[in-house]
Design a protein around this motif. Structure first.
Motif: not given
Length: 693
Positions: A439-441, A464-467, A480-487, A489-493
């Motif tokens: 995923x690109x920015x 999180x590149x979907x800014x 599965x796995x972990x919920x990425x901490x980078x979410x 950074x998605x401050x517009x959510x």
């Protein structure tokens, strides 16, 4: 002229059907026959008829007659005899007249030559108009004018519809010939431009009668004495946009170009006569109760570029004969079925297609290569196409709704790298595979919903590149796995739903204090452990917080009382074990509160308010654990995890469907906004209505 305001009394009319001569009228008072209409009250008491020999044409015998009868009677006897004959003849004539009038009045069911029609609204005590006619003339006004119009209108609608009493075509024909105060000249041919005003006025009258115009919310001056181009009202949809609600014209020749009447309580089918409005460019009738199939006469509307029939009750298959000039085609929220016609691939001008909420099947290949397409809404149908990596690659599509179908295949990787795609809704399908890390920015995508598919693997940290993403819903999949901490950074959510991904690793609730715009957060069923962090109180815009069906322990933080906008709080089916104390009563906006299947104790007054005051409209708790029970609880549960009778509906918070709101836009048809609502069990969003100015 106002409909239903006529006060003419009925007449008994005899005419030679098919001829354009004055009707022959029999006068029941004088015995005269005259070429003009007259009025008679059929309910009046009968009057005496004075019979004179001169009135009935009987005279005494002449000399020759006397000579012929001389051998058997005298002249006096003969005169007496003929006088008696004259009296008898007069009586017989009166009897014949009475019988004729009675037969005419009684033949109310004769559909070919005699018809008795009730005038006005049909109230008690109203008189009857008895008309002898084959062409549907209602007995009001000029029969000659009606018969002239009948032939030209039959070319537009066919003879039978015009002739059939009380049909929309028949009522429109009688109105335009004798009820319309403008009394337009009746054309002798449909060729040329001289007939167009008469034709379009008639067609609009047919629409009025077919769609129960008297019940419309806004009459828009239909059937008034104004020019049909002015059969509209001005409406201010917003500060910038003003609309003519009704019918309006354009061009020097004043042809009907637009019919804009959404949400106007219109019922009935779409008459074939609409195809005679050949200069129509805009037809918006969405939000009514129109039924039946789209008429094939739409093929004649070769200038039509905007057709909006959403939210009606239309049936049948999608038409394959629409003009290639169409730019906006909105047929959603109806009952259309069948496949998308292959001919639609030739409609190169289409900018927006709305087929959502129908019963359409098959594939959508005819739509995926349209060069100007920007908005494609196909949700809530039965499409079953397998999507490959080339699906819509490089297209200009900005808004894509494929939700609630049976689309399958892997999620195309290029979706997240498109430069124009803003909205992607693939929820409730059968997509598999995973979300690519490639995923690109991307500053374009605003909305991504993929709930209830079979997408698996890890949620990539590159998401999180979907800014500029404001709405992310990955619930109900196989991540599965972990919920990425980078979410974080998605401050517009504003909306984050990761619920019901049961393969995720056990972990505490992530730190989302940076997501200050969040309004809705659901981590239900994601194996969250530990305590509810006090930092969650910083998310002061939260309206919904769903942490149910996890393994959370400890107390409910008192700091949560700062969440004054919170309406929906779900903490059920955890291991919370605190005592409920002061604080909940400050959450005055709470409408739904689920606390059951925990180990919570204390007094319900802290939730319900003092003295059993009104609390949340829906609340569940293990009531036996509360002091003195729970007066405001709508669901009292036992604390047993297997208690199936605790809720009527476990998924009370089904806020996962995107609601496409329709707003007026002069330049782009519908302007679809990202409006969300909760489940029908929770909240209804009122529709905005136009106000007349």
């Amino acid at each position: 002229m106002d409909i239903g305001s006529e006060t003419e009394q009925p007449a008994i009319v005899f005419d030679n059907v098919g001829e354009t001569q004055p009707a022959m009228v029999f006068d029941t008072e004088t015995g005269d026959v005259a070429a003009e209409n007259f009025e008679v009250d059929l309910d009046a008491e009968p009057t005496d008829v004075a019979v004179h020999d001169t009135d009935v044409g009987i005279s005494l015998p002449d000399a020759e007659e006397l000579k012929m009868g001389a051998s058997t009677m005298t002249s006096a006897q003969a005169a007496k005899k003929y006088k008696i004959y004259g009296i008898i003849g007069a009586c017989l004539l009166v009897l014949i007249i009475g019988l004729s009038a009675g037969l005419s009045g009684g033949s109310s069911d004769n559909s070919t030559s005699k018809s008795a029609v009730q005038d006005g609204s049909g109230g008690d005590g109203e008189s009857l108009s008895v008309t002898v006619d084959d062409n549907g003339f209602d007995g009001k006004g000029s029969l000659d004018r009606y018969n002239k119009a009948f032939h030209i209108l039959s070319e537009l609608s066919g003879e039978d519809p015009v002739k059939k009493r009380f049909s929309p075509q028949n009522r429109a024909a009688n109105w335009i010939t004798n009820g319309d105060s403008k009394q337009l000249p009746i054309p002798t041919t449909l060729a040329g431009t001289s007939s167009y005003s008469f034709v379009q006025r008639y067609v609009l009258a047919v629409l009025y009668y077919e769609w129960d115009g008297s019940d419309w919310t806004f009459g828009s001056k239909f059937l008034s004495n104004e020019d049909e181009c002015d059969w509209n009202n001005g409406f201010q949809a917003d500060v910038k946009h003003h609309y003519k609600f009704g019918a309006s014209c354009s061009g020097e020749d004043q042809r009907i170009a637009e019919i804009f009447m959404p949400g106007n309580d219109m019922a009935g089918s779409i008459p074939m006569e609409i195809g005679h409005l050949t200069h129509l460019t805009h037809l918006s009738l969405y939000g009514n109760s129109l039924t039946g199939a789209l008429p094939n006469t739409l093929v004649f509307l070769t200038d039509l570029n905007f057709l909006a029939m959403e939210s009606n009750k239309l049936t049948g298959e999608l038409p394959d004969y629409l003009t290639q000039k169409l730019q906006y085609l909105a047929l959603g929220y109806n009952k259309f079925e069948g496949k998308i016609p292959s001919s639609m691939s030739q409609m190169q001008g289409l900018i927006e297609i709305s087929f959502d909420n129908n019963q359409l099947t098959g594939k959508i290949d005819a739509l995926t290569s349209l060069p100007n397409l920007k908005r494609l809404y196909l949700g809530h149908n039965k499409f079953d196409q397998e999507v490959d990596e080339t699906f819509l690659e490089g297209s200009d599509v900005e808004e894509l709704d494929l939700s609630h179908n049976a689309f399958s295949g892997s999620l195309p990787e290029h979706f997240f790298n498109e430069k124009k795609l803003k909205i992607i809704d693939i929820s409730e399908n059968q997509f598999t595979g995973g979300i690519s890390e490639m995923i690109s920015e991307n500053k374009h995508i605003r909305y991504f919903s993929a709930y209830n598919n079979e997408i698996g693997g890890e949620i990539p940290f590159t998401i999180s590149r979907l800014t500029h993403l404001t709405h992310l819903d990955l619930s109900g999949n196989k991540f599965s796995g972990k919920i990425p901490n980078t979410i974080a950074n998605m401050t517009r959510l504003e909306y984050l739903f990761l619920a019901n991904n049961n393969l995720l690793d056990e972990a505490p609730i992530p730190d989302y204090t940076s997501l200050v715009k969040l309004e809705e957060l659901s981590l239900k069923g994601t194996h969250r452990t530990g305590r509810i962090p006090t930092s969650i109180s910083t998310l002061t815009n939260l309206v919904l917080l769903d942490l149910g069906v996890n393994k959370l322990t400890g107390k409910i933080p008192k700091d949560m009382q700062t969440l004054t906008k919170l309406k929906y709080l779900v903490l059920n089916s955890n291991k919370l074990n605190s005592t409920i104390t002061v604080g909940f009563e400050k959450l005055e906006s709470i409408d739904l509160l689920l606390l059951d299947d925990n180990k919570l104790t204390g007094g319900a007054a802290h939730v319900c308010g003092d003295d059993g005051a009104e609390g949340p409209s829906k609340m569940s708790a293990d009531c036996s654990e509360f002091n003195d029970g729970c007066e405001c609880c709508t669901y009292c549960c036992s604390g047993d995890n297997d208690d199936d009778n605790c809720y009527e509906n476990e998924d009370l918070l089904a806020n996962i469907d995107l609601e496409w709101e329709q707003r007026f836009s002069l330049n782009s048809g519908y302007d679809r906004s990202q409006g969300f609502v909760f489940s029908e069990n929770i909240e209804f969003r009122p529709k905005q209505r136009l106000t007349e100015n």
